[in-house]
Design an enzyme around this catalytic site. Structure first.
Site, PDB file in Angstrom:
ATOM      1  N   TYR A   1       0.835  -1.200   0.000  1.00 13.33           N
ATOM      2  CA  TYR A   1       0.000   0.000   0.000  1.00 13.33           C
ATOM      3  C   TYR A   1       0.865   1.244   0.000  1.00 13.33           C
ATOM      4  O   TYR A   1       2.082   1.177   0.213  1.00 13.33           O
ATOM      5  CB  TYR A   1      -0.952  -0.016   1.201  1.00 13.33           C
ATOM      6  CG  TYR A   1      -0.316   0.279   2.541  1.00 13.33           C
ATOM      7  CD1 TYR A   1       0.503  -0.652   3.169  1.00 13.33           C
ATOM      8  CD2 TYR A   1      -0.530   1.501   3.187  1.00 13.33           C
ATOM      9  CE1 TYR A   1       1.077  -0.378   4.408  1.00 13.33           C
ATOM     10  CE2 TYR A   1       0.043   1.773   4.424  1.00 13.33           C
ATOM     11  CZ  TYR A   1       0.846   0.834   5.027  1.00 13.33           C
ATOM     12  OH  TYR A   1       1.421   1.105   6.234  1.00 13.33           O
TER      13      TYR A   1
ATOM     14  N   LYS B   1       6.479  -2.206   1.917  1.00 12.07           N
ATOM     15  CA  LYS B   1       5.311  -1.601   2.588  1.00 12.07           C
ATOM     16  C   LYS B   1       4.102  -2.525   2.418  1.00 12.07           C
ATOM     17  O   LYS B   1       3.205  -2.261   1.604  1.00 12.07           O
ATOM     18  CB  LYS B   1       5.050  -0.204   2.032  1.00 12.07           C
ATOM     19  CG  LYS B   1       4.138   0.649   2.930  1.00 12.07           C
ATOM     20  CD  LYS B   1       4.191   2.093   2.504  1.00 12.07           C
ATOM     21  CE  LYS B   1       3.139   2.954   3.160  1.00 12.07           C
ATOM     22  NZ  LYS B   1       3.304   3.140   4.597  1.00 12.07           N
TER      23      LYS B   1
ATOM     24  N   GLU C   1      11.959   2.108  14.470  1.00  3.92           N
ATOM     25  CA  GLU C   1      11.089   3.193  13.982  1.00  3.92           C
ATOM     26  C   GLU C   1       9.814   3.190  14.804  1.00  3.92           C
ATOM     27  O   GLU C   1       9.661   2.391  15.732  1.00  3.92           O
ATOM     28  CB  GLU C   1      10.790   2.996  12.488  1.00  3.92           C
ATOM     29  CG  GLU C   1      10.138   1.668  12.175  1.00  3.92           C
ATOM     30  CD  GLU C   1      10.007   1.372  10.684  1.00  3.92           C
ATOM     31  OE1 GLU C   1       9.892   2.302   9.873  1.00  3.92           O
ATOM     32  OE2 GLU C   1       9.997   0.172  10.342  1.00  3.92           O
TER      33      GLU C   1
ATOM     34  N   LEU D   1      11.066   0.805   7.293  1.00  2.00           N
ATOM     35  CA  LEU D   1      10.480   1.290   6.046  1.00  2.00           C
ATOM     36  C   LEU D   1      11.252   2.531   5.587  1.00  2.00           C
ATOM     37  O   LEU D   1      11.590   3.384   6.417  1.00  2.00           O
ATOM     38  CB  LEU D   1       9.006   1.652   6.248  1.00  2.00           C
ATOM     39  CG  LEU D   1       8.317   2.012   4.935  1.00  2.00           C
ATOM     40  CD1 LEU D   1       8.081   0.760   4.088  1.00  2.00           C
ATOM     41  CD2 LEU D   1       7.012   2.732   5.165  1.00  2.00           C
TER      42      LEU D   1
END
Ligand code: PLP
Length: 286
Positions: free
Chosen positions: A33, A150, A182, A206
């Site tokens: 996505y 992702k 993260e 990411l």
């Protein structure tokens, strides 16, 4: 008001939009996505999101559902049909519907599924949270090893958000082998003097599109950028901390695991980077 959403070439009222129960996105989380923010009715950093979409699709061997020009036209049509001034567009591509459940990937005759929808968020740029900053807790990073793709496998990040909520804070930062990877849905940074420190790009995190732009603007504004892991203790002793993502831009972080960062208020570096990011990205919006 009912939204107009996009499913495989059609614009439909949201109640009429349907995807098969055999879709691999639904059964296997076999999909990727992107989320692109919209300011002033225009797309922010769209080229970056398209580039990462292709990378995610390529890593998983999912075919591109259509051309980039078609994707841009579709995003613009959704903005127009839903009269979005500020908000986001969510796009998802899955490996499609093979008509049954199997661990084996279907052959190329099965076309990917492409869906997209808008989220109307007035005050996205002028978010009240940016004025007070996020409080975060740290939690173990138990996600899979390809966080650079992702994918729609967001169960643990979603659980992390719920752990934050239960603790009365805004978000969780993941920690692996003693260092921050993260946030649940954002990249994490600390500031020491003139230096901005954030984890380097590997498959551990990411590769944020906002991260890339913010680091570019930071370097142009004469900040020093150091890409390396940092610990929670180092973050708690830093001058400032912040997170970045398409949905929050640059968000000051003012508390980690109960310890105030710096003055406990949004710091000058995060505040300035947020302003620069918003100014520059508005100028370049599509
Ligand atoms: N890291 C994770 C785990 C994310 O889910 C996201 C965004 O969803 C980000 C970082 C930030 O990426 P971007 O700046 O491209 O929105």
């Amino acid at each position: 008001m009912s939204r107009t959403v996009y499913v495989n070439g059609d614009y439909l009222p949201e109640a009429e939009a349907k995807v098969s129960i055999f879709d691999r996105g639904f059964l296997m989380a076999d999909g990727v996505y992107e989320v692109t923010s919209v300011l002033g009715g225009k797309l922010i950093d769209f080229d970056g999101h398209l580039k990462r979409l292709h990378r995610s699709l390529g890593e998983l061997g999912i075919a591109a559902p259509c051309s980039d020009d078609d994707l841009l036209a579709m995003h613009r049509a959704l903005i127009e049909k839903n009269a979005i001034d500020e908000g986001m567009i969510y796009l998802q591509v899955t490996r499609g519907n093979p008509g049954d459940r199997s661990f084996v990937f279907p052959d190329a005759s099965v076309k990917p599924t492409l869906i997209a929808f808008t989220q109307n968020i007035p005050n996205l740029a002028d978010a009240p949270a940016a004025k007070t900053g996020f409080k975060v807790i740290s939690i173990p990073d138990i996600r899979w090893g390809r966080r650079d793709i992702k994918t729609v496998q967001l169960l643990y990040p979603s659980m992390g958000k719920m752990m934050a909520k239960k603790a009365g804070v805004d978000d969780s930062w993941f920690v692996e082998d003693g260092a921050v990877t993260e946030g649940t849905s954002n990249n994490a940074y600390i500031v020491k003097g003139n230096k901005i420190i954030t984890r380097q790009l590997t498959s551990d995190i990411l590769h944020g599109i906002t991260r890339a732009s913010v680091l570019r603007f930071a370097a142009e504004a004469q900040f020093e950028v150091e890409e390396r892991p940092f610990t929670i203790a180092e973050a708690q002793a830093a001058d400032e901390a912040f997170s970045t993502a398409a949905s929050i831009f640059v968000m000051p972080v003012v508390e980690i695991d109960g310890a105030a960062i710096g003055t406990g208020k949004p710091g000058p570096v995060a505040t300035r980077l947020r302003e620069i990011y918003l100014d520059e990205m508005r100028k370049a919006a599509l």
